[in-house]
Design a protein around this motif. Structure first.
Motif, short mmCIF file in Angstrom:
data_model
loop_
_atom_site.label_atom_id
_atom_site.label_comp_id
_atom_site.label_asym_id
_atom_site.label_seq_id
_atom_site.Cartn_x
_atom_site.Cartn_y
_atom_site.Cartn_z
N ALA A 143 0.82 -1.17 -0.15
CA ALA A 143 0.02 -0.23 0.06
C ALA A 143 0.94 1.27 0.08
O ALA A 143 1.95 1.24 0.57
CB ALA A 143 -1.03 0.05 1.28
N GLN A 144 0.29 2.45 -0.47
CA GLN A 144 0.95 3.49 -0.62
C GLN A 144 0.01 4.49 0.06
O GLN A 144 -1.10 4.80 -0.16
CB GLN A 144 0.97 4.17 -2.03
CG GLN A 144 1.87 3.31 -2.98
CD GLN A 144 3.66 3.28 -2.55
OE1 GLN A 144 3.96 4.26 -2.11
NE2 GLN A 144 4.14 2.11 -2.83
N PHE A 145 0.62 5.41 1.15
CA PHE A 145 -0.05 6.38 1.61
C PHE A 145 0.49 7.69 1.34
O PHE A 145 1.78 7.70 1.11
CB PHE A 145 -0.15 6.47 3.18
CG PHE A 145 -0.91 5.02 3.46
CD1 PHE A 145 -2.21 4.65 3.90
CD2 PHE A 145 -0.06 3.80 3.96
CE1 PHE A 145 -2.66 3.62 4.29
CE2 PHE A 145 -0.57 2.68 4.24
CZ PHE A 145 -1.93 2.49 4.57
N VAL A 146 -0.12 8.95 1.53
CA VAL A 146 0.41 10.06 1.17
C VAL A 146 0.34 11.05 2.30
O VAL A 146 -0.76 11.08 3.23
CB VAL A 146 -0.16 10.81 -0.07
CG1 VAL A 146 0.40 12.24 -0.13
CG2 VAL A 146 0.14 10.19 -1.19
N ILE A 147 1.45 11.42 3.20
CA ILE A 147 1.27 12.28 4.18
C ILE A 147 1.20 13.79 3.70
O ILE A 147 1.97 14.43 3.05
CB ILE A 147 2.46 12.04 4.93
CG1 ILE A 147 2.58 10.52 5.39
CG2 ILE A 147 2.37 12.97 6.60
CD1 ILE A 147 3.83 10.25 6.32
N GLY A 148 0.24 14.57 4.19
CA GLY A 148 -0.03 15.92 3.74
C GLY A 148 -1.15 16.11 3.66
O GLY A 148 -2.29 15.33 2.88
N ALA A 149 -1.71 17.40 4.25
CA ALA A 149 -3.48 17.80 4.34
C ALA A 149 -4.01 17.97 2.78
O ALA A 149 -5.08 17.57 2.56
CB ALA A 149 -3.60 19.10 4.98
N GLU A 150 -2.87 18.11 1.67
CA GLU A 150 -3.50 18.37 0.52
C GLU A 150 -3.17 17.00 -0.38
O GLU A 150 -3.11 17.35 -1.51
CB GLU A 150 -2.87 19.60 -0.23
CG GLU A 150 -3.22 20.88 0.64
CD GLU A 150 -4.51 21.23 0.76
OE1 GLU A 150 -5.02 21.11 0.08
OE2 GLU A 150 -4.91 21.77 1.82
N ASP A 151 -2.75 16.04 0.28
CA ASP A 151 -2.61 14.97 -0.44
C ASP A 151 -1.32 15.11 -1.37
O ASP A 151 -1.49 14.51 -2.49
CB ASP A 151 -4.05 14.36 -1.41
CG ASP A 151 -3.80 13.03 -1.91
OD1 ASP A 151 -2.80 12.30 -1.45
OD2 ASP A 151 -4.67 12.76 -2.85
N ASP A 152 -0.30 15.85 -0.86
CA ASP A 152 0.63 16.06 -1.88
C ASP A 152 2.00 15.96 -1.28
O ASP A 152 2.80 16.33 -1.87
CB ASP A 152 0.28 17.39 -2.55
CG ASP A 152 0.36 18.56 -1.42
OD1 ASP A 152 0.29 18.18 -0.27
OD2 ASP A 152 0.14 19.72 -1.76
N GLY A 153 1.93 15.33 -0.16
CA GLY A 153 3.27 15.16 0.59
C GLY A 153 4.18 14.08 0.20
O GLY A 153 3.89 13.22 -0.97
N LYS A 154 5.02 13.83 1.19
CA LYS A 154 5.81 12.35 1.04
C LYS A 154 4.93 11.19 1.09
O LYS A 154 3.84 11.16 1.56
CB LYS A 154 6.83 12.54 1.91
CG LYS A 154 6.40 11.93 3.38
CD LYS A 154 7.71 11.64 4.17
CE LYS A 154 7.18 11.13 5.56
NZ LYS A 154 8.41 10.53 6.32
N SER A 155 5.44 10.06 0.33
CA SER A 155 4.64 8.80 0.02
C SER A 155 5.40 7.90 1.23
O SER A 155 6.48 7.86 1.54
CB SER A 155 4.75 8.43 -1.28
OG SER A 155 4.29 6.99 -1.34
N LEU A 156 4.40 7.14 1.65
CA LEU A 156 4.69 6.23 2.82
C LEU A 156 4.21 4.93 2.12
O LEU A 156 3.14 4.75 1.77
CB LEU A 156 3.88 6.49 3.99
CG LEU A 156 4.21 5.36 5.44
CD1 LEU A 156 5.70 5.52 5.53
CD2 LEU A 156 3.42 5.73 6.30
#
Lengths: 168, 177
Positions: A143-156
């Motif tokens: 799975a890939q998650f994105v960190i950041g309120a605007e869905d544009d931060g770093k990927s986890l």
């Protein structure tokens, strides 16, 4: 870039944790699922349908101070045979509508599923079932998650190897 | 001169009033401030078969809580809601609980065992809940006197604790000004 987080597993349960998230997956046996839905009055026809499916109860907690975006479209289940089918909530809804399942049961069933998309706020924990095509084979999860309120931060990235559907 | 003093007084009053409104309330853990959006319609019957329409509470803050007895966090949170109810008694807060798609018998036996003083509306087919689109269960919304959703609580919260009670009272105090 850091590699994917790997899981710790204990019989039918897998846990992935770092300072940002805690993801727990528990494979449910057909008997467990039948007992849950039977207790809520679900008809036998539906219980028989559920027997053919593989339920993984999933809980995700955002341990970070930022928003984490979860999208099931970015969750992949693969076995040696290739991609494992995950039932989208809309597909299940259509199935229940086709067999005329009463609205109240459709609603309860939907609420037991994990949302397709959710922006997890700091400290938030939400979960629900993932429904897969039942298989006797081991399979992997990524799975890939994105960190950041605007869905544009770093990927986890998260990976769990050798998941299995639980048997009675 | 008198006119100038009067004008200054008005300016000060307006400033004071606006700072009360503008002063951000200290948000308890797990509460999120939302951009205001109109709350969906909510017309349901309660466990005693009484019809209820959320519009009766227009002009007051509303605590709208969605729950189901099969949901673990809902079970843990319900006693806290009962205690919060007791502590907010006599206030203008409208507290509305909505059970999601369970039978009356299930709701009745569950509440009788964990929160006997709590009444709940019954969304028997779950369609009203769908309109509100909670993030999950349990979910609580705080709806302002104008009928806009202003806050959402993430998961179960210890509503009876000072932090939350103070916050709710502060909301009511703001709307009373």
């Amino acid at each position: 870039m850091a590699g994917p987080l790997l899981a710790v597993s204990v019989q039918n349960k897998w846990v992935v944790e770092n300072k940002e998230i805690k993801l727990v997956m528990i494979a449910r046996t057909p008997e467990q699922m039948a007992a849950f839905y039977e207790a809520r009055g679900f008809p036998k026809t539906v219980i028989r349908e559920l027997d053919k499916m593989c339920f993984i109860t999933t809980s995700l907690r955002n341990k970070s101070q930022d928003v984490i975006w979860m999208k099931l479209a970015n969750w992949k289940f693969t076995s040696k045979q290739g991609s494992l089918k995950r039932f989208h909530r809309n597909e299940l809804k259509a199935r229940w509508q086709k067999i005329g399942l009463a609205q109240q049961y459709q609603s309860t069933f939907r609420w037991t599923l994990i949302p397709e998309v959710l922006d997890y706020h700091p400290g938030e924990r939400e979960g629900g079932n993932i429904v897969l095509q039942r298989t006797a084979e081991a399979f992997n999860f990524q799975a890939q998650f994105v960190i950041g309120a605007e869905d544009d931060g770093k990927s986890l990235s998260v990976r769990i190897n050798n998941l299995r559907c639980a048997e009675d | 001169m008198k006119q100038v003093a009067g004008f200054i007084n008005i300016v000060l009053l307006v400033f004071a009033a606006s700072s009360v409104w503008a002063a951000p309330l200290s948000l308890p853990k797990g509460l999120i401030l939302l951009p205001p959006r109109p709350a969906p319609a909510l017309k349901l019957k309660d466990m005693d078969d009484n019809a209820y329409d959320l519009r009766v509470a227009q002009g007051r803050w509303k605590f709208v809580h969605f729950w189901a007895s099969w949901c673990g966090p809902c079970r843990r949170e319900m006693p806290s809601i009962q205690r919060m109810l007791e502590r907010m008694q006599g206030s203008s807060l409208e507290i509305v609980l909505i059970n999601v798609a369970e039978s009356e018998d299930t709701v009745f036996s569950f509440l009788a065992s964990v929160a006997p003083d709590v009444n709940s509306l019954l969304d028997t087919d779950g369609l009203v809940t769908e309109q509100w689109q909670p993030r999950g269960l349990p979910s609580t919304y705080l709806v302002d006197p104008q009928g806009n959703i202003r806050y959402v609580a993430i998961g179960g919260r210890p509503w009876e604790t000072k932090e939350y009670i103070d916050f709710l009272h502060a909301l009511l105090a703001h709307s009373d000004k």
